[in-house]
Scaffold this motif. Structure first.
Motif, PDB file in Angstrom:
ATOM      1  N   LEU A  21     -11.503   4.416  -4.430  1.00 56.41           N
ATOM      2  CA  LEU A  21     -10.884   4.496  -3.110  1.00 56.41           C
ATOM      3  C   LEU A  21      -9.401   4.111  -3.167  1.00 56.41           C
ATOM      4  CD1 LEU A  21     -13.713   2.962  -0.865  1.00 56.41           C
ATOM      5  CD2 LEU A  21     -13.304   5.370  -1.473  1.00 56.41           C
ATOM      6  N   ILE A  22      -8.739   4.604  -4.190  1.00 54.80           N
ATOM      7  CA  ILE A  22      -7.298   4.418  -4.324  1.00 54.80           C
ATOM      8  C   ILE A  22      -6.682   5.792  -4.509  1.00 54.80           C
ATOM      9  CG2 ILE A  22      -5.412   3.445  -5.703  1.00 54.80           C
ATOM     10  CD1 ILE A  22      -7.370   1.232  -6.584  1.00 54.80           C
ATOM     11  N   ASP A  23      -5.719   6.132  -3.654  1.00 56.85           N
ATOM     12  CA  ASP A  23      -4.992   7.391  -3.792  1.00 56.85           C
ATOM     13  C   ASP A  23      -3.531   7.109  -3.487  1.00 56.85           C
ATOM     14  OD1 ASP A  23      -3.819   9.918  -3.619  1.00 56.85           O
ATOM     15  OD2 ASP A  23      -5.677  10.826  -2.895  1.00 56.85           O
ATOM     16  N   LEU A  24      -2.708   7.186  -4.503  1.00 57.02           N
ATOM     17  CA  LEU A  24      -1.293   6.853  -4.376  1.00 57.02           C
ATOM     18  C   LEU A  24      -0.417   8.087  -4.181  1.00 57.02           C
ATOM     19  CD1 LEU A  24      -1.148   4.111  -7.149  1.00 57.02           C
ATOM     20  CD2 LEU A  24      -1.610   3.851  -4.699  1.00 57.02           C
ATOM     21  N   ASN A  25      -1.041   9.204  -3.828  1.00 61.30           N
ATOM     22  CA  ASN A  25      -0.293  10.461  -3.688  1.00 61.30           C
ATOM     23  C   ASN A  25      -0.881  11.312  -2.561  1.00 61.30           C
ATOM     24  OD1 ASN A  25       1.787  12.160  -4.479  1.00 61.30           O
ATOM     25  ND2 ASN A  25       0.436  13.339  -5.814  1.00 61.30           N
ATOM     26  N   ILE A  26      -0.985  10.732  -1.360  1.00 56.44           N
ATOM     27  CA  ILE A  26      -1.559  11.450  -0.218  1.00 56.44           C
ATOM     28  C   ILE A  26      -0.473  12.317   0.416  1.00 56.44           C
ATOM     29  CG2 ILE A  26      -2.633  11.229   2.053  1.00 56.44           C
ATOM     30  CD1 ILE A  26      -3.719   8.482   1.103  1.00 56.44           C
ATOM     31  N   ASP A  27      -0.726  13.617   0.465  1.00 52.40           N
ATOM     32  CA  ASP A  27       0.204  14.551   1.079  1.00 52.40           C
ATOM     33  C   ASP A  27      -0.142  14.655   2.561  1.00 52.40           C
ATOM     34  OD1 ASP A  27       2.145  16.448   1.460  1.00 52.40           O
ATOM     35  OD2 ASP A  27       0.971  18.100   0.635  1.00 52.40           O
ATOM     36  N   THR A  94       1.319   7.505   0.972  1.00 55.12           N
ATOM     37  CA  THR A  94       1.695   8.884   1.261  1.00 55.12           C
ATOM     38  C   THR A  94       2.927   9.271   0.450  1.00 55.12           C
ATOM     39  OG1 THR A  94       2.938   8.128   3.207  1.00 55.12           O
ATOM     40  CG2 THR A  94       0.679   8.916   3.581  1.00 55.12           C
ATOM     41  N   THR A  95       3.082  10.566   0.227  1.00 55.28           N
ATOM     42  CA  THR A  95       4.218  11.042  -0.567  1.00 55.28           C
ATOM     43  C   THR A  95       5.542  10.816   0.143  1.00 55.28           C
ATOM     44  OG1 THR A  95       3.856  13.270   0.277  1.00 55.28           O
ATOM     45  CG2 THR A  95       2.884  12.746  -1.871  1.00 55.28           C
ATOM     46  N   GLU A  96       5.508  10.764   1.480  1.00 58.46           N
ATOM     47  CA  GLU A  96       6.679  10.481   2.305  1.00 58.46           C
ATOM     48  C   GLU A  96       6.262   9.520   3.416  1.00 58.46           C
ATOM     49  OE1 GLU A  96       9.789  11.591   1.789  1.00 58.46           O
ATOM     50  OE2 GLU A  96       9.145  12.760   0.040  1.00 58.46           O
ATOM     51  N   ASN A 149       2.323   3.302  -8.890  1.00 59.26           N
ATOM     52  CA  ASN A 149       2.087   4.622  -9.467  1.00 59.26           C
ATOM     53  C   ASN A 149       0.950   4.559 -10.479  1.00 59.26           C
ATOM     54  OD1 ASN A 149       3.240   3.315 -11.590  1.00 59.26           O
ATOM     55  ND2 ASN A 149       5.033   4.641 -11.762  1.00 59.26           N
ATOM     56  N   ASP A 150       0.252   3.439 -10.485  1.00 59.77           N
ATOM     57  CA  ASP A 150      -0.823   3.220 -11.439  1.00 59.77           C
ATOM     58  C   ASP A 150      -2.009   2.590 -10.702  1.00 59.77           C
ATOM     59  OD1 ASP A 150      -2.114   0.979 -13.314  1.00 59.77           O
ATOM     60  OD2 ASP A 150      -1.492   2.667 -14.561  1.00 59.77           O
TER      61      ASP A 150
END
Length: 166
Positions: A21-27, A94-96, A149-150
């Motif tokens: 449940l880790i997402d460091l790149n949600i668009d 999120t990415t932004e 980022n990790d």
């Protein structure tokens, strides 16, 4: 995997942090996009029931959860226990940065850091939120999640700070 990069889990609130449940790149373009994505992930991993998505949106509209600290912003969306199947902390970035509302005062703010809380025992909510607020004052925590980022590093950082006895 060498010992330095091993994901650890210990007692305290840290047990709620789940590597899946880790997402460091949600668009996402907005808060709804984030909620829709996270709810889908939580549902597919059997952490929440069917009413979760509507409940998180409704609660956030009435009681925003954006935290504005001196060096970082973070949203901590959460709902009543009836929508939670298993306790969790979903960590997202999120990415932004996106627009959200600040807790208690409903002022506009932006963040790209999200920490969704799935609390089964309502009595634990205050302690968990207290640990997060204390973490937002700690440079080690701020540096770690700001430069996230990790997944392993972010996992271990959250476990460490959610297990602290503040």
């Amino acid at each position: 995997m060498n010992r330095r990069h091993k994901m650890i889990n210990t007692d305290g609130f840290g047990y709620m942090v789940k590597s899946e449940l880790i997402d460091l790149n949600i668009d996402a373009a907005n808060e709804d996009d984030v909620f829709n994505y996270v709810a889908e992930q939580l549902k597919s991993n059997d952490y929440v029931n069917d009413g979760y998505l509507e409940a998180i949106k409704t609660r956030e509209e009435k009681f925003p959860t954006g935290l504005l600290a001196p060096k970082i912003t973070l949203a901590v969306p959460h709902v009543d226990a009836e929508y939670i199947k298993k306790p969790f902390v979903f960590i997202g970035k999120t990415t932004e940065p996106i627009d959200i509302k600040q807790m208690a005062i409903n002022k506009d703010m932006q963040t790209d850091n999200f920490c969704f809380l799935g609390i089964k025992d309502g009595k634990g909510q205050a302690g968990l939120l207290k640990n997060i607020i204390y973490a937002l004052r700690d440079d080690e925590f701020i540096d770690s999640i700001s430069n996230a980022n990790d997944n392993i590093k972010i996992f271990n950082t959250y476990v460490k700070f959610l297990n602290k006895n503040n």
